[in-house]
Design a protein around this motif. Structure first.
Motif, short mmCIF file in Angstrom:
data_model
loop_
_atom_site.label_atom_id
_atom_site.label_comp_id
_atom_site.label_asym_id
_atom_site.label_seq_id
_atom_site.Cartn_x
_atom_site.Cartn_y
_atom_site.Cartn_z
N UNK A 191 14.76 -53.50 -40.17
CA UNK A 191 13.47 -54.08 -40.57
C UNK A 191 13.51 -54.69 -41.96
N UNK A 192 14.41 -54.19 -42.79
CA UNK A 192 14.51 -54.68 -44.18
C UNK A 192 15.24 -56.01 -44.28
N UNK A 193 15.90 -56.43 -43.20
CA UNK A 193 16.68 -57.68 -43.22
C UNK A 193 15.80 -58.85 -42.82
N UNK A 194 15.76 -59.86 -43.66
CA UNK A 194 15.01 -61.08 -43.39
C UNK A 194 15.96 -62.27 -43.55
N UNK A 195 16.53 -62.79 -42.44
CA UNK A 195 17.51 -63.88 -42.53
C UNK A 195 16.97 -65.07 -43.31
N UNK A 196 17.86 -65.70 -44.07
CA UNK A 196 17.46 -66.87 -44.85
C UNK A 196 17.08 -68.04 -43.96
N UNK A 197 17.62 -68.05 -42.74
CA UNK A 197 17.30 -69.13 -41.82
C UNK A 197 17.86 -68.87 -40.44
N UNK A 198 17.44 -69.71 -39.49
CA UNK A 198 17.96 -69.67 -38.12
C UNK A 198 18.37 -71.09 -37.77
N UNK A 199 19.64 -71.28 -37.46
CA UNK A 199 20.18 -72.63 -37.23
C UNK A 199 20.68 -72.77 -35.79
N UNK A 200 20.20 -73.79 -35.11
CA UNK A 200 20.59 -74.07 -33.74
C UNK A 200 21.41 -75.35 -33.69
N UNK A 201 22.55 -75.29 -33.00
CA UNK A 201 23.33 -76.51 -32.81
C UNK A 201 22.51 -77.43 -31.90
N UNK A 202 22.04 -78.53 -32.44
CA UNK A 202 21.02 -79.34 -31.79
C UNK A 202 21.51 -80.02 -30.51
N UNK A 203 20.79 -79.78 -29.41
CA UNK A 203 21.06 -80.45 -28.15
C UNK A 203 19.85 -81.24 -27.67
N UNK A 204 18.74 -81.15 -28.41
CA UNK A 204 17.55 -81.95 -28.12
C UNK A 204 16.70 -81.98 -29.39
N UNK A 205 15.69 -82.83 -29.40
CA UNK A 205 14.82 -82.90 -30.57
C UNK A 205 14.02 -81.60 -30.71
N UNK A 206 13.69 -81.19 -31.94
CA UNK A 206 12.98 -79.93 -32.16
C UNK A 206 11.70 -79.77 -31.34
#
Length: 303
Positions: A191-206
């Protein structure tokens, strides 16, 4: 019906033609080098380098070949800049098996701290597209011995074909799998971990990705970042790419043992011949268990 138009250089155009050759249509317009249908989308490429994508999934399909494209409303989409947190702790996702007739789709998500990323690079983690499968298998075995948090999902062909018949595009299937891989990783973190970001290898527009996830009945995660060729910049994405490939190759090896010969990856003429061989030896229904039957290879094998 929506459409997207992109412009490719001669080398990229040649790659596109080779990619869609298994899905080629018998007729094409004047000055076109290929007309094909894939993923619910009609693709027409011209000698000039202009490529038109028409259909419900036009944005998703065109984004495979360029992050900037024109639509009927003349909107321009640009790829995301490199996130400031790219070398900090974050989650990365990638998939394998989407363009292969035989075998499942596999998706992996990896969370790694800055320190863990350094270790992964020492183990040889990098863009999996630059490595052969035996090398990937060796490195992944070392990756799985580390304390990184990851999730690996495999969608068997029988389930994949069921979803296709229900009207799910491959784009929706991939978005659904990426969403759940991320959800699994987030659920494993303290619970104490808050990732700096989430990155997806893009296969379509957001926006297309978020619509796909919503269509499955889920709510898309907040703060997602999308990048083309993300595995070249993000160690967690590169690790996810390798794990997904590792799982795909494992499943293909198991299927090869079942059919009695090595199944070919991709969607080439060799694949057509193997599908024909399987129909003769195991029956057409057996393809449903080991192949993406909506690919043009099925029709060619039956002919």
């Amino acid at each position: 019906m929506g459409q997207s138009v992109i412009k490719l250089d001669p080398l990229a155009l040649k790659k596109l033609v080779n990619y869609y050759t298994p899905n080629r249509l018998s007729k094409k317009p004047p000055y076109a080098v290929i007309a094909a249908k894939a993923n619910g989308c009609t693709i027409t490429a011209y000698e000039s380098g202009k490529v038109m994508f028409q259909g419900d999934n036009h944005e998703e399909e065109s984004s495979k070949w360029g992050s900037q494209f024109e639509t009927k409303t003349n909107k321009t989409k640009t790829k995301s800049a490199i996130p400031k947190w790219i070398n900090q702790d974050h989650i990365g996702t990638d998939e394998a098996g989407t363009g292969d007739y035989f075998g499942p789709i596999t998706v992996a998500a990896v969370y790694a701290t800055e320190k863990q990323q350094a270790l992964l690079r020492e183990l040889g983690v990098k863009d999996s597209k630059t490595m052969k499968d035996p090398t990937i298998q060796k490195i992944v075995k070392d990756i799985l011995k580390t304390d990184i948090v990851y999730s690996s999902l495999t969608l068997k062909n029988e389930k994949y074909n069921q979803l296709q018949k229900r009207g799910w595009s491959q784009g929706r299937i991939k978005a659904w799998m990426h969403h759940h891989a991320i959800k699994n990783v987030l659920g494993k973190l303290d619970d104490s971990v808050d990732p700096s970001g989430i990155l997806i290898d893009q296969f379509c527009e957001p926006d297309v990705f978020h619509r796909h996830v919503k269509a499955t009945g889920a709510e898309s995660h907040d703060g997602l970042t999308f990048m083309t060729k993300a595995e070249s910049y993000s160690t967690p994405v590169a690790a996810a790419s390798m794990i997904a490939r590792y799982r795909y190759v494992y499943e293909m090896n198991q299927m090869s043992k079942e059919v009695g010969f090595d199944l070919q990856k991709g969607a080439s003429k060799i694949v057509d011949q193997q599908a024909k061989r399987i129909i003769k030896s195991h029956g057409e229904d057996y393809l449903n268990q080991i192949a993406k039957v909506h690919f043009a290879n099925t029709k060619k094998a039956k002919q």
